[in-house]
Scaffold this motif. Structure first.
Motif, PDB file in Angstrom:
ATOM      1  N   PRO A 161      25.171  36.557  28.332  1.00  0.00           N
ATOM      2  CA  PRO A 161      23.873  36.293  27.697  1.00  0.00           C
ATOM      3  C   PRO A 161      23.272  37.565  27.091  1.00  0.00           C
ATOM      4  CG  PRO A 161      23.972  35.324  29.894  1.00  0.00           C
ATOM      5  CD  PRO A 161      25.189  36.184  29.750  1.00  0.00           C
ATOM      6  N   GLU A 162      22.547  37.399  26.033  1.00  0.00           N
ATOM      7  CA  GLU A 162      21.916  38.546  25.378  1.00  0.00           C
ATOM      8  C   GLU A 162      20.969  39.245  26.351  1.00  0.00           C
ATOM      9  OE1 GLU A 162      19.272  39.579  21.368  1.00  0.00           O
ATOM     10  OE2 GLU A 162      20.062  37.541  21.705  1.00  0.00           O
ATOM     11  N   GLY A 163      21.096  40.560  26.422  1.00  0.00           N
ATOM     12  CA  GLY A 163      20.220  41.348  27.290  1.00  0.00           C
ATOM     13  C   GLY A 163      20.701  41.457  28.726  1.00  0.00           C
ATOM     14  N   PHE A 164      21.805  40.761  29.069  1.00  0.00           N
ATOM     15  CA  PHE A 164      22.294  40.797  30.447  1.00  0.00           C
ATOM     16  C   PHE A 164      23.028  42.105  30.733  1.00  0.00           C
ATOM     17  CE2 PHE A 164      25.933  40.344  33.299  1.00  0.00           C
ATOM     18  CZ  PHE A 164      25.296  39.973  34.470  1.00  0.00           C
ATOM     19  N   SER A 165      22.872  42.602  31.966  1.00  0.00           N
ATOM     20  CA  SER A 165      23.629  43.764  32.425  1.00  0.00           C
ATOM     21  C   SER A 165      24.038  43.537  33.874  1.00  0.00           C
ATOM     22  CB  SER A 165      22.782  45.039  32.323  1.00  0.00           C
ATOM     23  OG  SER A 165      23.511  46.149  32.809  1.00  0.00           O
ATOM     24  N   TYR A 166      25.289  43.856  34.203  1.00  0.00           N
ATOM     25  CA  TYR A 166      25.747  43.736  35.589  1.00  0.00           C
ATOM     26  C   TYR A 166      24.972  44.713  36.474  1.00  0.00           C
ATOM     27  CZ  TYR A 166      29.711  40.992  33.866  1.00  0.00           C
ATOM     28  OH  TYR A 166      30.492  40.022  33.282  1.00  0.00           O
ATOM     29  N   TYR A 167      24.927  44.422  37.778  1.00  0.00           N
ATOM     30  CA  TYR A 167      24.256  45.321  38.708  1.00  0.00           C
ATOM     31  C   TYR A 167      25.034  46.627  38.883  1.00  0.00           C
ATOM     32  CZ  TYR A 167      21.647  41.132  40.192  1.00  0.00           C
ATOM     33  OH  TYR A 167      20.850  40.013  40.228  1.00  0.00           O
ATOM     34  N   TYR A 168      26.361  46.559  38.728  1.00  0.00           N
ATOM     35  CA  TYR A 168      27.249  47.685  38.995  1.00  0.00           C
ATOM     36  C   TYR A 168      27.000  48.272  40.385  1.00  0.00           C
ATOM     37  CZ  TYR A 168      28.755  47.345  34.183  1.00  0.00           C
ATOM     38  OH  TYR A 168      29.270  46.883  33.001  1.00  0.00           O
ATOM     39  N   SER A 169      26.778  47.375  41.324  1.00  0.00           N
ATOM     40  CA  SER A 169      26.586  47.724  42.731  1.00  0.00           C
ATOM     41  C   SER A 169      26.714  46.446  43.545  1.00  0.00           C
ATOM     42  CB  SER A 169      25.201  48.343  42.953  1.00  0.00           C
ATOM     43  OG  SER A 169      24.982  48.562  44.338  1.00  0.00           O
ATOM     44  N   TYR A 170      27.095  46.598  44.810  1.00  0.00           N
ATOM     45  CA  TYR A 170      27.131  45.445  45.705  1.00  0.00           C
ATOM     46  C   TYR A 170      25.850  45.333  46.524  1.00  0.00           C
ATOM     47  CZ  TYR A 170      32.169  45.271  44.793  1.00  0.00           C
ATOM     48  OH  TYR A 170      33.388  45.168  44.188  1.00  0.00           O
ATOM     49  N   ILE A 171      25.093  46.440  46.578  1.00  0.00           N
ATOM     50  CA  ILE A 171      23.922  46.527  47.446  1.00  0.00           C
ATOM     51  C   ILE A 171      22.699  46.878  46.606  1.00  0.00           C
ATOM     52  CG2 ILE A 171      22.969  47.615  49.514  1.00  0.00           C
ATOM     53  CD1 ILE A 171      25.577  46.191  50.075  1.00  0.00           C
ATOM     54  N   GLU A 176      20.254  45.274  50.699  1.00  0.00           N
ATOM     55  CA  GLU A 176      20.700  43.882  50.831  1.00  0.00           C
ATOM     56  C   GLU A 176      21.883  43.623  49.895  1.00  0.00           C
ATOM     57  OE1 GLU A 176      16.265  41.900  51.472  1.00  0.00           O
ATOM     58  OE2 GLU A 176      17.019  42.312  49.455  1.00  0.00           O
ATOM     59  N   SER A 177      22.767  42.730  50.304  1.00  0.00           N
ATOM     60  CA  SER A 177      23.906  42.370  49.465  1.00  0.00           C
ATOM     61  C   SER A 177      23.446  41.494  48.313  1.00  0.00           C
ATOM     62  CB  SER A 177      24.953  41.623  50.294  1.00  0.00           C
ATOM     63  OG  SER A 177      25.931  41.050  49.445  1.00  0.00           O
ATOM     64  N   TYR A 178      23.918  41.805  47.106  1.00  0.00           N
ATOM     65  CA  TYR A 178      23.586  40.972  45.961  1.00  0.00           C
ATOM     66  C   TYR A 178      24.183  39.573  46.090  1.00  0.00           C
ATOM     67  CZ  TYR A 178      21.463  44.671  43.131  1.00  0.00           C
ATOM     68  OH  TYR A 178      20.623  45.632  42.643  1.00  0.00           O
ATOM     69  N   GLU A 179      25.178  39.426  46.962  1.00  0.00           N
ATOM     70  CA  GLU A 179      25.788  38.117  47.161  1.00  0.00           C
ATOM     71  C   GLU A 179      24.755  37.096  47.620  1.00  0.00           C
ATOM     72  OE1 GLU A 179      29.792  36.213  49.210  1.00  0.00           O
ATOM     73  OE2 GLU A 179      29.091  38.191  49.827  1.00  0.00           O
ATOM     74  N   THR A 180      23.790  37.553  48.422  1.00  0.00           N
ATOM     75  CA  THR A 180      22.731  36.664  48.911  1.00  0.00           C
ATOM     76  C   THR A 180      21.374  36.980  48.299  1.00  0.00           C
ATOM     77  OG1 THR A 180      22.439  38.146  50.823  1.00  0.00           O
ATOM     78  CG2 THR A 180      23.882  36.223  51.109  1.00  0.00           C
ATOM     79  N   ASP A 201      28.012  32.546  40.455  1.00  0.00           N
ATOM     80  CA  ASP A 201      26.961  32.784  41.455  1.00  0.00           C
ATOM     81  C   ASP A 201      26.463  34.217  41.313  1.00  0.00           C
ATOM     82  OD1 ASP A 201      29.005  34.334  42.453  1.00  0.00           O
ATOM     83  OD2 ASP A 201      29.402  33.071  44.200  1.00  0.00           O
ATOM     84  N   PRO A 202      25.473  34.645  42.131  1.00  0.00           N
ATOM     85  CA  PRO A 202      24.957  36.016  42.014  1.00  0.00           C
ATOM     86  C   PRO A 202      26.021  37.097  42.193  1.00  0.00           C
ATOM     87  CG  PRO A 202      23.434  34.680  43.297  1.00  0.00           C
ATOM     88  CD  PRO A 202      24.657  33.835  43.084  1.00  0.00           C
ATOM     89  N   TYR A 203      27.024  36.847  43.028  1.00  0.00           N
ATOM     90  CA  TYR A 203      28.062  37.858  43.245  1.00  0.00           C
ATOM     91  C   TYR A 203      28.822  38.148  41.962  1.00  0.00           C
ATOM     92  CZ  TYR A 203      31.769  40.384  45.712  1.00  0.00           C
ATOM     93  OH  TYR A 203      32.638  41.347  46.155  1.00  0.00           O
ATOM     94  N   SER A 204      28.924  37.158  41.076  1.00  0.00           N
ATOM     95  CA  SER A 204      29.602  37.352  39.794  1.00  0.00           C
ATOM     96  C   SER A 204      28.903  38.404  38.936  1.00  0.00           C
ATOM     97  CB  SER A 204      29.648  36.032  39.013  1.00  0.00           C
ATOM     98  OG  SER A 204      30.307  35.025  39.729  1.00  0.00           O
ATOM     99  N   LYS A 205      27.653  38.703  39.259  1.00  0.00           N
ATOM    100  CA  LYS A 205      26.876  39.643  38.451  1.00  0.00           C
ATOM    101  C   LYS A 205      26.977  41.084  38.943  1.00  0.00           C
ATOM    102  CE  LYS A 205      23.304  36.198  37.372  1.00  0.00           C
ATOM    103  NZ  LYS A 205      21.849  35.941  37.407  1.00  0.00           N
ATOM    104  N   THR A 206      27.736  41.319  40.018  1.00  0.00           N
ATOM    105  CA  THR A 206      27.812  42.682  40.541  1.00  0.00           C
ATOM    106  C   THR A 206      28.614  43.602  39.622  1.00  0.00           C
ATOM    107  OG1 THR A 206      29.692  42.012  41.933  1.00  0.00           O
ATOM    108  CG2 THR A 206      27.495  42.008  42.953  1.00  0.00           C
ATOM    109  N   TYR A 207      29.824  43.182  39.263  1.00  0.00           N
ATOM    110  CA  TYR A 207      30.696  43.960  38.388  1.00  0.00           C
ATOM    111  C   TYR A 207      31.474  42.992  37.497  1.00  0.00           C
ATOM    112  CZ  TYR A 207      30.159  48.020  41.530  1.00  0.00           C
ATOM    113  OH  TYR A 207      29.670  49.064  42.270  1.00  0.00           O
ATOM    114  N   PRO A 208      31.893  43.421  36.300  1.00  0.00           N
ATOM    115  CA  PRO A 208      32.736  42.550  35.473  1.00  0.00           C
ATOM    116  C   PRO A 208      34.003  42.108  36.209  1.00  0.00           C
ATOM    117  CG  PRO A 208      31.976  44.435  34.195  1.00  0.00           C
ATOM    118  CD  PRO A 208      31.560  44.684  35.615  1.00  0.00           C
ATOM    119  N   MET A 209      34.584  43.006  37.007  1.00  0.00           N
ATOM    120  CA  MET A 209      35.790  42.683  37.754  1.00  0.00           C
ATOM    121  C   MET A 209      35.536  41.541  38.741  1.00  0.00           C
ATOM    122  SD  MET A 209      38.218  45.246  40.002  1.00  0.00           S
ATOM    123  CE  MET A 209      36.964  45.600  41.236  1.00  0.00           C
ATOM    124  N   GLU A 210      34.360  41.533  39.379  1.00  0.00           N
ATOM    125  CA  GLU A 210      34.028  40.459  40.313  1.00  0.00           C
ATOM    126  C   GLU A 210      33.750  39.157  39.566  1.00  0.00           C
ATOM    127  OE1 GLU A 210      34.687  40.806  43.223  1.00  0.00           O
ATOM    128  OE2 GLU A 210      34.426  42.904  43.775  1.00  0.00           O
TER     129      GLU A 210
END
Length: 220
Positions: A161-171, A176-180, A201-210
């Motif tokens: 999506p336009e303007g989206f950026s991954y967290y590039y972190s798990y925490i 807190e874990s981005y998974e939850t 899900d939210p975990y998909s937003k941590t890194y492109p690899m995830e």
């Protein structure tokens, strides 16, 4: 100076039929599988307890066998190619992060590349499931693609999506874990209209690899 004593390799623990079963899978798919106390106690990012419960190991080998059979016969040979020396599965007990500020404290599995070996570790007490194995195997391909310059992350990001950026972190900043704790926006689990779904899900937003691994585990 050269050593004056003979080198003796660590003696591998023999788990009888479980060792034989793991060896049969190794021969068939061209991978390595370490079980019980043969698993190292420490990796680059995690320490690992040993799982020596025969029933748990046996059930996990069944999951592994079922997943490996999903792939074409020569897949793992081709995946190794001239890039990996080995693709090694470590069937462990509990995994503990060496740095709790950067890695998930309750990880059920992880994948990392070390000295030419793709290391795939699984906490067997975390109810090993096919999707977890597929997820980590996708990382194995991702690491190779990135290592050989075959991934264009700019092109991948252009499909988000336009303007989206991954967290590039798990925490997150609260530890807190981005998974939850991650945002549900644009995710399939949010219940939003299909046209607005871009991630599993939210975990998909941590890194492109995830993101890619979450997609592949759901596809397979």
């Amino acid at each position: 100076l050269p050593s004056r004593s003979d080198y003796e390799a660590p003696e591998a623990a023999d788990y009888g039929s479980l060792t034989d079963r793991a060896a049969a899978l190794e021969d068939r798919y061209g991978v390595r599988i370490l079980i019980g106390t043969n698993v190292p106690s420490e990796f680059s990012d995690y320490s690992a307890e040993a799982c020596t419960d025969s029933a748990v190991i046996d059930g996990s080998l069944s999951v592994l066998e079922n997943v490996l059979s999903l792939y074409p016969d020569t897949y793992f040979t081709q995946l190794k190619g001239g890039y990996y020396r080995n693709i090694t599965f470590y069937l462990t007990g509990a995994l503990h992060p060496l740095d709790v500020t950067s890695n998930i404290s309750n990880a059920g599995a992880f994948a990392t590349e070390s000295n030419g070996t793709m290391q795939l570790a699984f906490d067997l007490y975390d109810d090993l499931s096919p999707d977890t194995v597929i997820h980590e195997l996708t990382h194995a391909a991702d690491y190779r693609f990135a290592g050989e310059g075959l991934l264009n992350e700019d092109e991948w990001n252009s499909m988000n999506p336009e303007g989206f950026s991954y967290y590039y972190s798990y925490i997150n900043e609260k530890g807190e874990s981005y998974e939850t704790a991650g945002s549900l926006e644009h995710t399939a689990v949010s219940g939003c209209p299909a046209d607005d779904v871009w991630f599993i899900d939210p975990y998909s937003k941590t890194y492109p690899m995830e993101d890619r691994a979450r997609l592949m585990e759901n596809l397979l």
